[in-house]
Design a protein around this motif. Structure first.
Motif, PDB file in Angstrom:
ATOM      1  N   ILE A 117       0.860  -1.192   0.000  1.00 33.60           N
ATOM      2  CA  ILE A 117       0.000   0.000   0.000  1.00 33.60           C
ATOM      3  C   ILE A 117       0.895   1.241   0.000  1.00 33.60           C
ATOM      4  CG2 ILE A 117      -1.678   1.342   1.346  1.00 33.60           C
ATOM      5  CD1 ILE A 117      -2.748  -1.326   2.482  1.00 33.60           C
TER       6      ILE A 117
ATOM      7  N   TYR B  52      -9.446   0.082   6.296  1.00 34.11           N
ATOM      8  CA  TYR B  52      -8.159  -0.211   6.922  1.00 34.11           C
ATOM      9  C   TYR B  52      -7.348   1.094   6.837  1.00 34.11           C
ATOM     10  CZ  TYR B  52      -3.914  -2.824   7.923  1.00 34.11           C
ATOM     11  OH  TYR B  52      -2.760  -3.290   8.502  1.00 34.11           O
TER      12      TYR B  52
ATOM     13  N   ASN C 109     -12.133  -1.429  -1.594  1.00 29.74           N
ATOM     14  CA  ASN C 109     -11.751  -2.662  -0.894  1.00 29.74           C
ATOM     15  C   ASN C 109     -12.963  -3.601  -0.859  1.00 29.74           C
ATOM     16  OD1 ASN C 109     -11.518  -3.350   2.654  1.00 29.74           O
ATOM     17  ND2 ASN C 109     -10.659  -4.573   0.999  1.00 29.74           N
TER      18      ASN C 109
ATOM     19  N   LEU D 147      -4.244  -5.131  -5.064  1.00 30.37           N
ATOM     20  CA  LEU D 147      -3.398  -5.530  -3.931  1.00 30.37           C
ATOM     21  C   LEU D 147      -3.955  -6.838  -3.396  1.00 30.37           C
ATOM     22  CD1 LEU D 147      -1.439  -5.053  -1.446  1.00 30.37           C
ATOM     23  CD2 LEU D 147      -3.427  -4.014  -0.342  1.00 30.37           C
TER      24      LEU D 147
ATOM     25  N   SER E  35      -2.147 -13.063   3.699  1.00 25.22           N
ATOM     26  CA  SER E  35      -2.424 -12.863   5.125  1.00 25.22           C
ATOM     27  C   SER E  35      -3.833 -13.242   5.547  1.00 25.22           C
ATOM     28  CB  SER E  35      -2.213 -11.389   5.503  1.00 25.22           C
ATOM     29  OG  SER E  35      -0.922 -10.972   5.181  1.00 25.22           O
TER      30      SER E  35
ATOM     31  N   ARG F  30       4.262 -12.672   5.725  1.00 22.48           N
ATOM     32  CA  ARG F  30       4.396 -11.278   5.295  1.00 22.48           C
ATOM     33  C   ARG F  30       4.557 -11.188   3.776  1.00 22.48           C
ATOM     34  NH1 ARG F  30       1.834  -9.444   7.195  1.00 22.48           N
ATOM     35  NH2 ARG F  30       2.498  -7.256   7.219  1.00 22.48           N
TER      36      ARG F  30
HETATM   37  C1  LIG Z   1      -8.001  -4.408   3.974  1.00 21.88           C
HETATM   38  C2  LIG Z   1      -6.594  -4.705   4.402  1.00 21.88           C
HETATM   39  N1  LIG Z   1      -5.580  -4.331   3.606  1.00 21.88           N
HETATM   40  C3  LIG Z   1      -4.305  -4.559   3.941  1.00 21.88           C
HETATM   41  C4  LIG Z   1      -3.980  -5.162   5.122  1.00 21.88           C
HETATM   42  C5  LIG Z   1      -2.528  -5.359   5.469  1.00 21.88           C
HETATM   43  O1  LIG Z   1      -2.182  -6.716   5.496  1.00 21.88           O
HETATM   44  P1  LIG Z   1      -0.893  -7.179   6.299  1.00 21.88           P
HETATM   45  O2  LIG Z   1      -1.242  -6.984   7.746  1.00 21.88           O
HETATM   46  O3  LIG Z   1      -0.691  -8.592   5.980  1.00 21.88           O
HETATM   47  O4  LIG Z   1       0.261  -6.307   5.890  1.00 21.88           O
HETATM   48  C6  LIG Z   1      -4.995  -5.552   5.995  1.00 21.88           C
HETATM   49  C7  LIG Z   1      -4.693  -6.172   7.299  1.00 21.88           C
HETATM   50  O5  LIG Z   1      -5.504  -6.219   8.191  1.00 21.88           O
HETATM   51  C8  LIG Z   1      -6.335  -5.315   5.612  1.00 21.88           C
HETATM   52  O6  LIG Z   1      -7.364  -5.692   6.397  1.00 21.88           O
END
Ligand SMILES: Cc1ncc(COP(=O)(O)O)c(C=O)c1O
Length: 371
Positions: A89, A110, A157, A216, A220, A229
């Motif tokens: 991001i 987020y 999202n 993206l 995870s 990661r």
């Molecule tokens: C919508 C969203 N994007 C990105 C992320 C980031 O993922 P990571 O924690 O694996 O870096 C999260 C994590 O909670 C998320 O919920």
């Protein structure tokens, strides 16, 4: 750069590893290294055995990028950059946005999806999802009115964190058309994609739908492997990877060698992992539906359609923050208050962990004793 503290991540950092029940996790139940290796293809198992712990290719292991590209219809391995999801991001937005650019961000979100552009100096317009009586709605008219001549990026999202809401195919097409009408980038956080409760609801990835679309994703959430990661950016614009890699040189340079090989193993057996995780989520949705039906005087359930979270509305006395603080103190259950998503009045429930029934049972006890 001045950036606000990440409220959700600070809250998790304070409590996640001390409480007995994490009722708000957004990821699916993780698996052990042994379980993952047991599912690995002979090719992935060989890569693991021969693994050397040197630096890796900055863009990502070529086999990993091939496995990732196979998730899309029109993204080539050259159009993929491997990075931790949160890092992805950060580098994607820093590469594409300038101070003063206008960015429209779907909310609640987020935090980095709006905080990173804000810290870059962009002017933000928030595009809120609307909570109806039973579920979530998109207001496309409001998105249309939010766009200006200076809009450089629209951020969406789906499946959505924290609500589990989905766009329909028609709604996503309309979002693409509106974004394209301004020539803007469409940044689509698809971290929960492939975990649609009904697979018929699955949307095409935005990278497949739009030439200025950026998807993206990562391992995870739907894959339940956050400790690797490993995430990625996928796009069709051939100029983008070099721009992202120029920034990755200042974040991690390259991803972790063991994690990349384990990610190749996970993607190679993705149908099995996703079926396991979807079964957990579906069982938990059934469990949560009956819990919230029995506590309809305290919550509106707001059914999720995809992903591993839901965002019911608190109807009881006092604030949702007070509910979450009391539950944490008296029962050792971590429930995330909606205020951490700038949506006070809701709580986020995680649907991906096997111990959800125990966490809900403690929430039920607390409700009977305190409200
Ligand atoms: C919508 C969203 N994007 C990105 C992320 C980031 O993922 P990571 O924690 O694996 O870096 C999260 C994590 O909670 C998320 O919920």
């Amino acid at each position: 750069m001045r950036i606000e503290p990440f409220r959700l991540e600070r809250y998790f950092a304070a409590h996640e590893f001390k409480v007995r029940y994490v009722l708000s996790a957004s990821d699916c139940e993780s698996m052990s290294l042994a379980e993952l290796l047991e599912m690995a293809s002979p090719e992935a198992a060989l890569l693991w055995q021969g693994l050397r712990l040197g630096y890796t290719e900055s863009q990502g292991h070529p086999r990993l990028r091939e496995e990732i590209a196979a998730v899309y219809e029109s993204v080539a391995p050259e159009g993929v950059v491997v990075a931790a999801p949160e890092e992805a991001i950060f580098i994607a937005m820093h590469a594409l946005l300038e101070p003063g650019d206008h960015v429209v961000v779907q909310t609640p979100a987020y935090q980095s999806l709006h905080e990173v552009p804000r810290a870059i100096g962009c002017e933000l317009t928030l595009w809120p999802l609307e909570a109806g009586a039973h579920g979530w709605r998109l207001d496309l008219g409001r998105l249309e009115h939010s766009l200006t001549e200076r809009t450089r990026m629209v951020v969406v999202n789906f499946p959505h964190n924290p609500s589990g809401a989905m766009a329909t195919r028609g709604e996503l097409d309309a979002i693409v058309a509106l974004t394209a009408s301004r020539g803007a980038w469409l940044f689509s956080d698809e971290m929960y994609r492939l975990l649609e409760h009904d697979p018929a609801d699955r949307l095409l990835a935005v990278a497949d739908l739009y030439e200025k679309g950026i998807s993206l994703s990562g391992l995870s959430k739907a894959f339940g492997l956050p400790g690797l990661r490993i995430g990625w950016l996928a796009a069709r614009d051939p100029a983008l990877p070099a721009r992202w890699l120029a920034l990755k040189d200042y974040t991690t340079i390259c991803s972790s060698a063991p994690s990349e090989v384990l990610a190749i193993a996970a993607l190679g057996t993705r149908d099995r992992i996703l079926a396991r995780n979807l079964a957990i989520v579906r069982a938990n949705v059934t469990e949560a539906e009956s819990f919230f039906a029995a506590h309809a005087d305290h919550f509106d359930w707001l059914a999720p359609r995809a992903g591993s979270v839901a965002f019911p509305r608190w109807r009881g006395e006092g604030t949702a923050d007070r509910l979450c603080a009391g539950l944490l103190d008296s029962r050792g259950v971590l429930l995330i208050p909606g205020s951490l998503f700038q949506a006070p009045g809701h709580v986020r429930i995680g649907l991906g962990r096997r111990d959800l029934p125990e966490g809900l049972a403690r929430l039920g006890e607390y409700l009977s004793s305190a409200f």
